[in-house]
Design a protein around this motif. Structure first.
Motif, PDB file in Angstrom:
ATOM      1  N   LEU A  93       1.045  -1.274   0.017  1.00 41.70           N
ATOM      2  CA  LEU A  93       0.096   0.122  -0.014  1.00 41.70           C
ATOM      3  C   LEU A  93       0.788   1.379   0.140  1.00 41.70           C
ATOM      4  CD1 LEU A  93      -2.662   1.372   0.192  1.00 41.70           C
ATOM      5  CD2 LEU A  93      -2.593   1.015   2.525  1.00 41.70           C
ATOM      6  N   LEU A  94       0.805   1.919  -0.893  1.00 43.19           N
ATOM      7  CA  LEU A  94       1.605   3.223  -1.099  1.00 43.19           C
ATOM      8  C   LEU A  94       0.932   4.666  -1.094  1.00 43.19           C
ATOM      9  CD1 LEU A  94       3.189   2.044  -4.781  1.00 43.19           C
ATOM     10  CD2 LEU A  94       4.132   1.545  -2.511  1.00 43.19           C
ATOM     11  N   GLY A  95       1.405   5.282   0.078  1.00 41.16           N
ATOM     12  CA  GLY A  95       0.693   6.529   0.452  1.00 41.16           C
ATOM     13  C   GLY A  95       1.336   7.800  -0.522  1.00 41.16           C
ATOM     14  N   ILE A  96       0.348   8.293  -1.229  1.00 39.62           N
ATOM     15  CA  ILE A  96       0.777   9.263  -2.182  1.00 39.62           C
ATOM     16  C   ILE A  96       0.673  10.728  -1.627  1.00 39.62           C
ATOM     17  CG2 ILE A  96       0.766  10.204  -4.699  1.00 39.62           C
ATOM     18  CD1 ILE A  96       1.911   7.165  -4.406  1.00 39.62           C
ATOM     19  N   ASP A  97       1.719  11.607  -1.320  1.00 37.09           N
ATOM     20  CA  ASP A  97       1.538  13.042  -0.939  1.00 37.09           C
ATOM     21  C   ASP A  97       2.057  13.713  -1.905  1.00 37.09           C
ATOM     22  OD1 ASP A  97       1.096  14.928   0.779  1.00 37.09           O
ATOM     23  OD2 ASP A  97       3.337  15.121   1.020  1.00 37.09           O
ATOM     24  N   SER A  98       1.302  14.565  -2.400  1.00 35.21           N
ATOM     25  CA  SER A  98       1.738  15.720  -3.574  1.00 35.21           C
ATOM     26  C   SER A  98       1.991  17.079  -2.856  1.00 35.21           C
ATOM     27  CB  SER A  98       0.689  15.822  -4.724  1.00 35.21           C
ATOM     28  OG  SER A  98      -0.446  16.303  -4.091  1.00 35.21           O
ATOM     29  N   VAL A  99       1.831  17.124  -1.292  1.00 34.34           N
ATOM     30  CA  VAL A  99       1.686  18.527  -1.033  1.00 34.34           C
ATOM     31  C   VAL A  99       3.019  18.776  -0.499  1.00 34.34           C
ATOM     32  CG1 VAL A  99       0.966  19.944   1.008  1.00 34.34           C
ATOM     33  CG2 VAL A  99      -0.621  18.388  -0.158  1.00 34.34           C
ATOM     34  N   ALA A 100       3.668  18.039   0.304  1.00 36.40           N
ATOM     35  CA  ALA A 100       4.798  18.412   0.782  1.00 36.40           C
ATOM     36  C   ALA A 100       6.393  17.237   0.465  1.00 36.40           C
ATOM     37  CB  ALA A 100       4.712  18.001   2.540  1.00 36.40           C
ATOM     38  N   CYS A 101       5.845  16.592  -0.800  1.00 34.30           N
ATOM     39  CA  CYS A 101       6.969  15.840  -1.174  1.00 34.30           C
ATOM     40  C   CYS A 101       8.454  16.556  -1.597  1.00 34.30           C
ATOM     41  CB  CYS A 101       6.622  15.122  -2.634  1.00 34.30           C
ATOM     42  SG  CYS A 101       6.297  15.803  -3.920  1.00 34.30           S
ATOM     43  N   ALA A 102       9.460  15.968  -1.622  1.00 37.39           N
ATOM     44  CA  ALA A 102      10.699  16.734  -1.611  1.00 37.39           C
ATOM     45  C   ALA A 102      10.759  17.310  -3.171  1.00 37.39           C
ATOM     46  CB  ALA A 102      11.721  15.694  -1.479  1.00 37.39           C
ATOM     47  N   MET A 103      11.657  18.430  -3.293  1.00 43.87           N
ATOM     48  CA  MET A 103      11.699  19.176  -4.300  1.00 43.87           C
ATOM     49  C   MET A 103      12.327  18.477  -5.273  1.00 43.87           C
ATOM     50  SD  MET A 103      11.155  21.811  -6.307  1.00 43.87           S
ATOM     51  CE  MET A 103      10.582  22.890  -5.166  1.00 43.87           C
ATOM     52  N   GLU A 104      13.217  17.593  -4.914  1.00 44.23           N
ATOM     53  CA  GLU A 104      13.984  16.737  -5.864  1.00 44.23           C
ATOM     54  C   GLU A 104      13.019  15.661  -6.539  1.00 44.23           C
ATOM     55  OE1 GLU A 104      17.488  13.160  -5.899  1.00 44.23           O
ATOM     56  OE2 GLU A 104      16.900  14.183  -4.081  1.00 44.23           O
ATOM     57  N   THR A 105      11.941  15.357  -6.057  1.00 43.06           N
ATOM     58  CA  THR A 105      11.101  14.432  -6.531  1.00 43.06           C
ATOM     59  C   THR A 105      10.148  15.210  -7.293  1.00 43.06           C
ATOM     60  OG1 THR A 105      10.967  12.899  -4.692  1.00 43.06           O
ATOM     61  CG2 THR A 105       9.249  12.859  -5.847  1.00 43.06           C
ATOM     62  N   ARG A 106       9.763  16.501  -7.002  1.00 47.20           N
ATOM     63  CA  ARG A 106       9.056  17.392  -7.881  1.00 47.20           C
ATOM     64  C   ARG A 106       9.541  17.481  -9.332  1.00 47.20           C
ATOM     65  NH1 ARG A 106       4.895  20.049  -5.054  1.00 47.20           N
ATOM     66  NH2 ARG A 106       5.231  19.865  -2.475  1.00 47.20           N
ATOM     67  N   LEU A 107      10.828  18.218  -9.013  1.00 44.19           N
ATOM     68  CA  LEU A 107      11.505  18.347 -10.523  1.00 44.19           C
ATOM     69  C   LEU A 107      11.748  17.172 -11.429  1.00 44.19           C
ATOM     70  CD1 LEU A 107      14.628  20.414  -8.843  1.00 44.19           C
ATOM     71  CD2 LEU A 107      12.503  21.375  -9.962  1.00 44.19           C
ATOM     72  N   ALA A 108      11.723  15.969 -10.596  1.00 42.42           N
ATOM     73  CA  ALA A 108      12.026  14.578 -11.568  1.00 42.42           C
ATOM     74  C   ALA A 108      10.693  14.381 -12.471  1.00 42.42           C
ATOM     75  CB  ALA A 108      12.392  13.645 -10.603  1.00 42.42           C
ATOM     76  N   ILE A 109       9.535  14.415 -11.555  1.00 40.46           N
ATOM     77  CA  ILE A 109       8.183  14.228 -11.853  1.00 40.46           C
ATOM     78  C   ILE A 109       7.821  15.402 -12.996  1.00 40.46           C
ATOM     79  CG2 ILE A 109       5.679  14.034 -11.424  1.00 40.46           C
ATOM     80  CD1 ILE A 109       7.244  11.542 -10.538  1.00 40.46           C
ATOM     81  N   TRP A 110       7.969  16.352 -12.702  1.00 41.08           N
ATOM     82  CA  TRP A 110       7.761  17.425 -13.655  1.00 41.08           C
ATOM     83  C   TRP A 110       8.318  17.418 -15.098  1.00 41.08           C
ATOM     84  CZ3 TRP A 110       3.139  19.946 -14.041  1.00 41.08           C
ATOM     85  CH2 TRP A 110       2.395  20.201 -13.216  1.00 41.08           C
TER      86      TRP A 110
END
Length: 329
Positions: free
Chosen positions: A267-284
């Motif tokens: 079960l994977l919890g997905i949080d888009s509010v406070a995730c790390a900037m490194e992750t944000r940059l990679a996903i975008w």
């Protein structure tokens, strides 16, 4: 003095009001970067911020809008300069900090993502918070080894923003997608996004989920929660995974540990509010580079003006919106 328009909710002295009003830059909260907003979008949390008994808004008057894309107007942070195209999602935007339903916004520099190469400001909000969340969910499933050859992947609440984009993303990458919805008139829409199977919501939301159901899904993206999430977990195949990213149905989870210890389900919890900037940059960056969605991104999008917000905010709380609604500022 620069004036601009913004959608403002107010609930002082027992009188609730909401609508488009004039603002000045001096009324914006402190932050290192001032952005001229081009687009925002309508999300469920925005609907919650625009009702009289809101648990989202901490102080009034307030500008909702949990995401935005625009052009830097002024910056005291060396990482950004006037003219830069940027986007912001998550953190306190539209919750504890004035949000994107405004022609101007001032935000902390640490919240800002430079607009990825190859993506327009409009496309950034076609994805917006919902698309970013969907992409996080798909990314986590893939990292857990859920691949197209493993079997079908289920998306619940599939006509919503996160659900619609999850269906489109998975289908574009070769997954056999099953989409569940309570809207019988939206089956064609979901098939147009790439769903192979469209299921009635009741089929994945029994009132009493089985401890262990028949193994059906290699993985799932769940936006509903509650008994739906419990049932989905109980029907995931051995070694599969479920990305949980919503609670439109309920925040309760009536299940046992059996799917986890007898079938190795994750079960994977997905949080888009406070995730790390490194992750944000990679996903975008991944979203900007992905050309496989094609026309699906336009299929899920409706564009409105600021003064059309009240009806859309009510509609999203009532489950009457599908896909993405973007707001042109």
């Amino acid at each position: 003095m620069t004036t601009f328009t913004a959608f403002v909710v107010d609930n002082q002295h027992g009188e609730f009001q909401r609508g488009v009003v004039k603002q000045t830059l001096e009324q914006l909260l402190e932050g290192e970067v001032t952005i001229q907003v081009a687009y925002s979008s309508v999300n469920y949390k925005d609907g919650l911020a625009a009702v009289p008994d809101s648990k989202i808004v901490k102080a009034y008057p307030f500008i909702p809008g949990i995401d935005l894309a625009g052009i830097v107007e002024a910056s005291s942070d060396a990482r950004f300069k006037p003219g830069d195209q940027v986007l912001v999602t998550g953190y306190g935007l539209g919750v504890s900090h004035p949000g994107g339903f405004s022609q101007y916004a001032r935000v902390p520099a640490d919240w800002i993502v430079p607009l990825p190469h190859g993506m327009t400001l409009r496309q950034a909000m076609q994805y917006g918070t919902a698309g970013f969340t969907a992409a996080l969910a798909v990314d986590r499933l893939q990292h857990l080894g859920v691949q197209p050859q493993n079997g079908p992947v289920l998306v619940t609440g599939a006509t919503g923003g996160v659900g619609s984009l999850a269906v489109a993303m998975l289908a574009a990458h070769g997954y056999e997608v099953a989409a569940s919805t309570g809207k019988s008139d939206e089956h064609h829409y979901l098939r147009a996004l790439g769903a192979v199977h469209v299921l009635d919501r009741a089929a994945v939301a029994p009132s009493s989920p089985a401890t262990l159901g028949k193994q059906r899904w290699a993985g799932a993206v769940d936006t509903v929660g509650g008994s739906t999430l419990a049932h989905v977990i109980s029907t995931v195949r051995y070694g599969g995974a479920v990305a949980a990213c919503g609670l439109a149905g309920s925040s309760e989870l009536p299940l046992t540990v059996y799917p986890f210890i007898l079938r190795g389900v994750s079960l994977l919890g997905i949080d888009s509010v406070a995730c790390a900037m490194e992750t944000r940059l990679a996903i975008w960056s991944r979203l900007a580079a992905d050309r496989k969605l094609g026309a699906a991104l336009d299929e899920v999008t409706e564009e409105i003006a600021l003064d059309q917000l009240p009806e859309r905010l009510d509609a999203i709380l009532q489950g009457r919106l599908r896909g993405r609604t973007i707001v042109k500022l």
